[in-house]
Design a protein around this motif. Structure first.
Motif, short mmCIF file in Angstrom:
data_model
loop_
_atom_site.label_atom_id
_atom_site.label_comp_id
_atom_site.label_asym_id
_atom_site.label_seq_id
_atom_site.Cartn_x
_atom_site.Cartn_y
_atom_site.Cartn_z
N LEU A 286 0.82 -1.21 0.00
CA LEU A 286 0.00 0.00 0.00
C LEU A 286 0.85 1.26 0.00
N ALA A 287 2.02 1.20 0.60
CA ALA A 287 2.91 2.37 0.59
C ALA A 287 3.31 2.73 -0.83
N LEU A 288 3.48 1.71 -1.67
CA LEU A 288 3.89 1.94 -3.06
C LEU A 288 2.70 2.16 -3.98
N TRP A 289 1.59 1.46 -3.69
CA TRP A 289 0.39 1.59 -4.52
C TRP A 289 -0.82 1.54 -3.59
N PRO A 290 -1.29 2.70 -3.12
CA PRO A 290 -2.31 2.74 -2.06
C PRO A 290 -3.73 2.46 -2.55
N SER A 291 -3.94 1.27 -3.05
CA SER A 291 -5.27 0.87 -3.50
C SER A 291 -5.35 -0.66 -3.52
N PRO A 292 -6.47 -1.22 -3.01
CA PRO A 292 -7.59 -0.53 -2.38
C PRO A 292 -7.31 -0.24 -0.91
N LEU A 293 -7.82 0.88 -0.43
CA LEU A 293 -7.75 1.20 0.99
C LEU A 293 -9.02 0.71 1.66
N VAL A 294 -8.86 0.08 2.81
CA VAL A 294 -9.99 -0.54 3.51
C VAL A 294 -10.01 -0.02 4.94
N PHE A 295 -11.14 0.52 5.34
CA PHE A 295 -11.25 1.10 6.68
C PHE A 295 -11.12 0.05 7.78
N ASP A 296 -11.71 -1.11 7.57
CA ASP A 296 -11.69 -2.17 8.58
C ASP A 296 -11.46 -3.51 7.87
N TYR A 297 -10.33 -4.12 8.15
CA TYR A 297 -9.97 -5.38 7.48
C TYR A 297 -10.59 -6.61 8.15
N GLY A 298 -11.23 -6.41 9.29
CA GLY A 298 -11.85 -7.55 9.96
C GLY A 298 -10.87 -8.28 10.86
N THR A 299 -11.22 -9.48 11.24
CA THR A 299 -10.47 -10.22 12.26
C THR A 299 -9.86 -11.52 11.73
N THR A 300 -9.76 -11.65 10.40
CA THR A 300 -9.24 -12.89 9.83
C THR A 300 -7.79 -13.11 10.27
N VAL A 301 -7.52 -14.32 10.74
CA VAL A 301 -6.20 -14.68 11.24
C VAL A 301 -5.68 -15.89 10.45
N LEU A 302 -4.40 -15.86 10.12
CA LEU A 302 -3.78 -17.01 9.46
C LEU A 302 -3.42 -18.04 10.52
N ARG A 303 -3.87 -19.26 10.32
CA ARG A 303 -3.71 -20.28 11.36
C ARG A 303 -2.50 -21.19 11.17
N GLY A 304 -1.95 -21.22 9.95
CA GLY A 304 -0.85 -22.15 9.73
C GLY A 304 0.12 -21.62 8.69
N LEU A 305 1.30 -22.23 8.65
CA LEU A 305 2.35 -21.80 7.75
C LEU A 305 1.96 -21.99 6.29
N THR A 306 1.11 -22.97 6.01
CA THR A 306 0.70 -23.19 4.63
C THR A 306 -0.07 -22.00 4.07
N GLU A 307 -0.78 -21.27 4.94
CA GLU A 307 -1.50 -20.08 4.50
C GLU A 307 -0.57 -18.88 4.38
N ALA A 308 0.52 -18.88 5.14
CA ALA A 308 1.31 -17.67 5.31
C ALA A 308 2.71 -17.73 4.70
N TRP A 309 3.09 -18.85 4.06
CA TRP A 309 4.50 -19.01 3.71
C TRP A 309 5.01 -17.95 2.74
N THR A 310 4.16 -17.50 1.82
CA THR A 310 4.62 -16.48 0.88
C THR A 310 4.89 -15.16 1.60
N TYR A 311 4.03 -14.82 2.57
CA TYR A 311 4.23 -13.59 3.33
C TYR A 311 5.47 -13.71 4.22
N VAL A 312 5.62 -14.87 4.86
CA VAL A 312 6.78 -15.08 5.73
C VAL A 312 8.06 -14.98 4.93
N LEU A 313 8.10 -15.61 3.75
CA LEU A 313 9.29 -15.57 2.91
C LEU A 313 9.61 -14.14 2.48
N THR A 314 8.58 -13.39 2.11
CA THR A 314 8.80 -11.99 1.71
C THR A 314 9.33 -11.17 2.87
N LEU A 315 8.74 -11.37 4.05
CA LEU A 315 9.18 -10.61 5.22
C LEU A 315 10.60 -10.97 5.62
#
Length: 680
Positions: A286-315
């Motif tokens: 969003l810092a590079l391309w601020p769209s779409p902006l969402v006021f409230d993203y909700g409470t969705t939580v990633l429960r396992g590494l299989t859901e999050a591995w791409t984000y973890v690798l990027t981070l």
């Protein structure tokens, strides 16, 4: 000696003259971008921050203002609460004043950022980041793009997020005054460093993210000033210790941290860490391309590494890159470390209830990204970047202005949020609440039913759905949702009150009494609940208790007309008509178009033998409900007793026409005719 043209002295003077112009342009640009934000209504947490926050109602005693309740969004944040108390003293709950202050804080932060960046670029580093003449233009470009970036709309336009922007201002002031102290003559150092400590301490009392300031400033000292940690510690040890001492205040303010939804147990630290990896990657995008902006993203939580591995690798890649940059290119590394360190309190392993992702958390971290990109472009393209800046600033400013249109009303904002995050139950609940306030019951019910289907753990959604169902006559269906709301959050007096009223409508008076009594335990000065308890007690025949309850209610809130009328009725039922009369009169003055109030006032006058006084309220009642036979019969009685026999006969006859089996009217009419037929 004459100063040579284009000498360093001339360039420095020209640069100094450009500073006020740059500052003015920053302010004007910010005002223009946010010019359509001043009427944005109260949203989401604003009810707790402003409307339901008793600690901002008065400025004295100051101890109350500096001890906000933990459940209003400002718990443990006394400096922020004081700013809201000043706003309330200025204009109550009128939103414009709050938006003016929010934008003022944002503009002040932009001006401070300009000063921080400019002075940092002028520090004697080898090699310099940019040539000295480029320092002010580059600082201006960074501050301008930052102040206009649409990612900031949540921090500025959403009133409650003043905590973020005010903390950001104090954070930047801490850094600015530290730089001034480090570069000032010896006789001025103490004053500047004292300013840094004061700003840091106030920041700790504004928002917890300030915890990173002493560490970030030590890193800044090592990279831009001292050259090594050892030298920074040797030269400015006392300052760094004083800044770190502000942590003691933060520790004290964190005493009720769990009551504020930080570190809750329904999500493990591992799950929150995985979710944070997604959040950070999304923020960077969003810092590079601020769209779409969402006021409230909700409470969705990633429960396992299989859901999050791409984000973890990027981070992991970003963290590793930051470490390498700190080693090889420390000034660029500082910009990246700034981003990660400022995100770490909210996007790491400590769960925050209900909000694993929020755009306002990028308020300060965005500086690092904007500064790094602007500096790289300046060094790569030199003067040609000045051609790009107006277009980039115009695009950012328009995007901010356009985003603020979504904040124009709760309806537009929550509709936009649902469009972008359709599985967000809280957004559906908020849309339903907004529609309910506007009286749009059918769409409100649809939205609230969707909310409880997606997020059955939201008590407000159940409570609002129950009230909407009552309003459309689906009273029995409301019971389950009131019950669910109280199971999820049992300590809300308003929910007990609403549930009690619903139970009384269903004829369950004993249960209604219990609900209103619980509401009064939770909120002893709840006048409406006292009067509602009076209604329920009266329905069970407990008239003396009902009278006492009504009397408490109208004593607390004399303008509560439903209480005045209820008290009058129960007093009249108890034979205490003289005591009931002033309460009937108060009711009629307040609501002269109420048939029941006019009719009962007439009855009271008649019972007290004041037949002439009874005629006007009876006449008013007949105008309001001309087909109600008992009102015409009673009006006939009052007219007859007052000597207006012909008019009384008209009313008796009208009553019998409307209701032929009304025996009292027939008896009264016959008696009156017989009286008229007797010889005088």
């Amino acid at each position: 000696m004459e100063t040579l043209p284009n000498s360093p002295t001339q360039r420095r003077r020209a640069s100094d003259r450009s500073i006020p112009i740059a500052a003015l342009l920053l302010v004007l640009a910010g005002l223009l971008a946010y010019s359509n934000s001043f009427n944005t209504p109260l949203l989401l947490d604003d009810a707790g921050t402003v409307v339901n926050n008793p600690s901002i109602r008065q400025l004295w005693p100051l101890s109350s203002v500096l001890s906000p309740p933990s459940d209003v969004g400002l718990g443990g944040r006394p400096a922020a609460n004081l700013s809201f108390a000043l706003n309330y003293a200025w204009g109550g709950t009128e939103v414009t004043g709050y938006h003016v202050v929010n934008l003022g804080i944002h503009l002040a932060a932009a001006l401070t950022l300009f000063g921080v960046v400019r002075r940092t670029l002028l520090l004697t580093t080898t090699p310099p980041v940019v040539a000295a003449p480029q320092a002010a233009p580059l600082a201006f470009a960074i501050a301008l793009l930052w102040v206009l970036h649409p990612l900031h709309t949540e921090s500025v336009t959403y009133i409650s997020q003043r905590t973020e922007s005010l903390m950001g201002l104090l954070y930047l002031l801490t850094l600015y005054t530290f730089i001034r102290g480090a570069t000032a003559p010896q006789e001025r150092k103490t004053a500047w460093f004292a300013g840094a400590v004061v700003s840091c301490t106030l920041g700790m009392a504004t928002k917890e993210v300030m915890v990173t300031a002493p560490v970030v400033i030590l890193l800044f000292d090592r990279i831009f000033l001292a050259g090594t940690f050892r030298a920074a510690w040797r030269e400015r040890r006392s300052v760094h210790l004083a800044l770190a001492a502000s942590w003691l205040l933060l520790l004290f303010l964190l005493a009720d941290v769990h009551e504020r939804g930080i570190g809750f147990s329904s999500i493990s630290w591992w799950e929150y860490a995985l979710t944070s990896s997604r959040s950070i990657v999304h923020y960077l995008t969003l810092a590079l391309w601020p769209s779409p902006l969402v006021f409230d993203y909700g409470t969705t939580v990633l429960r396992g590494l299989t859901e999050a591995w791409t984000y973890v690798l990027t981070l992991v890649t970003v963290v590793a890159g930051t470490a390498v940059a700190l080693w090889r290119w420390p000034r660029a590394g500082f910009a990246l470390a700034w981003v990660l360190m400022l995100l770490s309190p909210t996007s790491s392993v400590v769960p925050i209830t209900g909000q694993p992702m929020a755009e306002h958390r990028m308020y300060l971290p965005l500086i690092g990204i904007v500064a790094l990109l602007a500096t790289l472009l300046t060094r790569r393209f030199a003067g040609r970047t000045a051609l790009i800046l107006p277009f980039a600033a115009a695009a950012a400013g328009y995007a901010t202005f356009d985003r603020n249109r979504d904040y124009a009303s709760g309806l537009t904002l929550w509709s936009d949020t649902i469009e972008k995050a359709p599985a967000n139950g809280r957004a559906h609940a908020s849309l339903g609440a907004t529609l309910l306030e506007q009286g749009q019951l059918a769409p409100a019910i649809v939205a609230l039913e969707r909310a409880v289907a997606l997020s059955p753990e939201i008590p407000e959604a159940h409570n609002n759905l129950a009230m909407a169902l009552v309003d459309v006559g689906r009273t029995s269906q409301a019971v389950a949702h009131f019950t669910a709301a109280l199971q999820l959050r049992p300590g809300v007096a308003g929910t007990h009150y609403n549930f009690g009223n619903t139970l009384l409508q269903l004829g369950r008076a004993s249960e209604a009494i219990a609900q209103q009594q619980q509401a009064l335990i939770l909120q002893p000065n709840f006048a409406e609940a006292d009067c509602a308890l009076g209604n329920a007690l009266a329905a069970t025949g407990r008239l003396d208790e009902a009278i006492a309850s009504y009397q408490r209610g109208v004593r607390l809130k004399p303008e509560l007309i439903a209480g005045q009328f209820g008290l009058a009725n129960v007093l009249a039922r108890s034979g205490r008509v003289a005591e009931a009369l002033p309460h009937y009169e108060t009711t009629v003055r307040a609501v002269p178009q109420s048939f029941d109030a006019q009719f009962n006032l007439g009855n009271a006058y008649l019972a007290l033998g004041r037949s002439a006084d009874a005629i006007p309220p009876y006449q008013a009642a007949i105008r309001l409900k001309p087909d109600f036979a008992p009102a015409r019969n009673n009006a006939g009685n009052a007219l007859a007793l007052a000597g207006h026999l012909a008019e009384a006969i008209v009313q008796y006859e009208a009553a019998l026409t409307l209701q032929p089996d009304l025996a009292t009217a027939r008896t009264n009419l016959e008696a009156l005719r017989q009286a008229q037929s007797r010889p005088r």
